[in-house]
Scaffold this motif. Structure first.
Motif, PDB file in Angstrom:
ATOM      1  N   GLY A 304      35.745  27.830  42.219  1.00  0.00           N
ATOM      2  CA  GLY A 304      36.888  27.754  42.821  1.00  0.00           C
ATOM      3  C   GLY A 304      37.311  29.222  43.605  1.00  0.00           C
ATOM      4  N   ALA A 305      38.202  28.887  44.666  1.00  0.00           N
ATOM      5  CA  ALA A 305      38.725  30.341  45.288  1.00  0.00           C
ATOM      6  C   ALA A 305      39.527  31.067  44.127  1.00  0.00           C
ATOM      7  N   LEU A 306      39.597  32.369  44.344  1.00  0.00           N
ATOM      8  CA  LEU A 306      40.097  33.170  43.316  1.00  0.00           C
ATOM      9  C   LEU A 306      41.699  33.272  43.272  1.00  0.00           C
ATOM     10  N   SER A 307      42.295  33.011  42.311  1.00  0.00           N
ATOM     11  CA  SER A 307      43.958  33.227  42.360  1.00  0.00           C
ATOM     12  C   SER A 307      44.355  34.468  42.486  1.00  0.00           C
ATOM     13  N   ALA A 308      45.649  34.635  42.958  1.00  0.00           N
ATOM     14  CA  ALA A 308      46.175  35.788  43.326  1.00  0.00           C
ATOM     15  C   ALA A 308      46.048  36.912  42.034  1.00  0.00           C
ATOM     16  N   GLU A 309      46.243  36.522  40.780  1.00  0.00           N
ATOM     17  CA  GLU A 309      46.151  37.028  39.756  1.00  0.00           C
ATOM     18  C   GLU A 309      44.665  37.409  39.527  1.00  0.00           C
ATOM     19  N   ALA A 310      43.632  36.575  39.550  1.00  0.00           N
ATOM     20  CA  ALA A 310      42.200  37.242  39.463  1.00  0.00           C
ATOM     21  C   ALA A 310      41.929  38.263  40.352  1.00  0.00           C
ATOM     22  N   LEU A 311      42.414  38.001  41.611  1.00  0.00           N
ATOM     23  CA  LEU A 311      42.361  39.169  42.542  1.00  0.00           C
ATOM     24  C   LEU A 311      42.876  40.448  42.187  1.00  0.00           C
ATOM     25  N   GLY A 312      44.051  40.207  41.806  1.00  0.00           N
ATOM     26  CA  GLY A 312      44.591  41.471  41.353  1.00  0.00           C
ATOM     27  C   GLY A 312      43.938  42.157  40.167  1.00  0.00           C
ATOM     28  N   LEU A 339      46.753  53.873  44.801  1.00  0.00           N
ATOM     29  CA  LEU A 339      45.775  53.386  45.617  1.00  0.00           C
ATOM     30  C   LEU A 339      46.053  51.864  45.382  1.00  0.00           C
ATOM     31  N   CYS A 340      45.970  51.448  44.124  1.00  0.00           N
ATOM     32  CA  CYS A 340      46.085  49.973  43.634  1.00  0.00           C
ATOM     33  C   CYS A 340      47.437  49.408  43.910  1.00  0.00           C
ATOM     34  N   GLY A 341      48.538  50.407  43.714  1.00  0.00           N
ATOM     35  CA  GLY A 341      49.816  49.838  44.050  1.00  0.00           C
ATOM     36  C   GLY A 341      50.028  49.464  45.667  1.00  0.00           C
ATOM     37  N   SER A 342      49.237  50.386  46.492  1.00  0.00           N
ATOM     38  CA  SER A 342      49.476  50.123  47.940  1.00  0.00           C
ATOM     39  C   SER A 342      48.720  48.811  48.237  1.00  0.00           C
ATOM     40  N   LEU A 343      47.712  48.638  47.631  1.00  0.00           N
ATOM     41  CA  LEU A 343      46.770  47.545  48.013  1.00  0.00           C
ATOM     42  C   LEU A 343      47.141  46.171  47.316  1.00  0.00           C
TER      43      LEU A 343
END
Ligand code: ADP
Ligand code: MG
Length: 375
Positions: A304-312, A339-343
């Protein structure tokens, strides 16, 4: 010839089988030598010394051990290949070791059948321990593909239990950059071998035909590559890209684990063949691949397409890895948290994880550039 060995399998194992205490001569060296002899001979005839009795009785050169590596059959001429026995008969060959000999050579040894020792490389394959490892690790390796793990393990079970006499053939479908090829790579890691991978989108139609069906003996071919493979995990990446004209080439491989072309015959048992594709559903795969080919897959598994949670989660992981690769000086400028926070607000399903990796790289460059310009 005192000893004749045909070895089927990868080079590293073939090398182990070669005698240690004897000088090895390769067929490429022999071809060059024989060529030079021939030229000298012609030269002598032209200089009218051909009647020389001493020359006629010239002794055959003794070759203690003649060796052919897979890739060297291309270095001998078509005629030397087709009359291989007479070609080597110019010499006093004591033992002969051939890696993955082509069909034209094998057929010349029919009469000597009883004297040929055939050795086949034993491939390591997936076992139940491997399935347990996948069960434990998969959710951390491939993030957010919850449905895949169970289907994959179920599909792999007959192979791991040693119940198959043909290869296990799997079709993966789904959007780009969501872990399909990576799953194949991970499986080969579990088995402990280097993945055999062919990117089907890389071939143009006119070069794909000789690659699949075999052309001149000097060319590359899938059968030859399969014979040389080191792994029992085989990835045909982007299987949906080539012209459907080529589909029938795979019937026998998928059914019986035999892949034969004009020059070579590869055996592919106890292996898993993974074909990846970008179809949106099993129904679409069936329609586009056609029922005869589709029916040959042991399992068809959707990613499946990756969920927002998985991408996070993937973003966090990638940021950690990327920052770890920086120098101390750079790390003072790029903090992992910042870095992570801004992306995080920027990640989206678009082109899967590849998109995530790109924005991480871009953001780091941007932060480092700013600091460099200010300095
Ligand atoms: N679900 C995932 N979890 C972790 N990494 C992933 C995931 N999907 C893709 N990746 C990473 O993204 C890159 C591309 O993934 P790949 O498996 O080649 O995509 P595709 O589904 O198009 O075959 C690889 O480096 C892989 O590690
Ligand atoms: Mg892929």
């Amino acid at each position: 010839m005192k000893k004749i060995v045909f070895f089927y399998g990868p080079k590293y194992n073939f090398k182990r089988r070669l005698p240690r205490n004897r000088a090895l001569t390769t067929i490429s060296e022999l071809a060059i030598y024989s060529d030079r002899k021939m030229r000298e001979h012609t030269f002598k005839i032209q200089s009218k010394h051909s009647g020389d009795a001493a020359e006629k009785q010239e002794e055959r050169l003794v070759i203690p051990c003649l060796v052919a590596y897979s890739e060297q059959y291309a270095s001998i001429s078509e005629s030397a290949l087709h009359s291989f026995l007479s070609f080597i008969d110019q010499f006093e060959v004591e033992s002969l070791y051939l890696q993955n000999p082509p069909a034209h050579i094998v057929s010349q040894f029919r009469g000597l059948h009883s004297r040929v020792k055939v050795i086949k490389h034993e491939y390591k394959t997936l076992d139940i321990e491997g399935l347990k490892r996948i069960d434990r690790e998969y959710p951390q390796v491939i993030i957010g593909q919850k449905n895949v793990k169970h289907r994959l393990l179920t599909a792999l079970y007959p192979l791991a239990a040693g119940k198959l006499s043909k290869p296990l053939v799997l079709l993966f479908y789904g959007p780009t950059g969501v872990g399909k090829s990576e799953t194949a790579k991970y499986l080969s890691e579990v088995v402990g071998q280097k993945l055999f991978r062919r990117q089907f989108s890389m071939f143009h139609s006119n070069e794909f035909a000789p690659y699949l069906f075999g052309g001149r003996h000097t060319g590359d071919s899938l059968a030859k590559d399969l014979m040389e493979r080191e792994s029992s995990v085989i990835l045909f990446d982007e299987f949906d890209k080539p012209n459907p004209l080529f589909h029938s080439a795979f019937y026998q491989l998928f059914d019986e684990g035999v892949y034969e072309d004009r020059n070579y015959c590869a055996e592919v048992k106890n292996s898993v063949i993974i074909c990846t594709s970008n179809y949106a559903s099993a129904a679409e795969a069936k329609e586009r691949l056609g029922a005869p080919l589709f029916a040959r897959f042991d399992a068809v598994i959707g990613f499946g397409a990756l969920s927002a949670e998985a991408l996070g989660i993937i973003l966090e992981k990638r940021c950690r890895e990327a920052v770890a690769e920086l120098t101390d000086e750079e790390r003072a400028i790029v903090s992992e948290r910042e870095l992570c926070g801004s992306l995080l607000p920027l990640v989206s399903g678009g082109d899967g994880v590849r998109g995530v990796m790109r924005i991480v790289r871009e953001k780091i460059s941007e932060m480092l550039l700013e600091a460099a310009l200010r300095r």
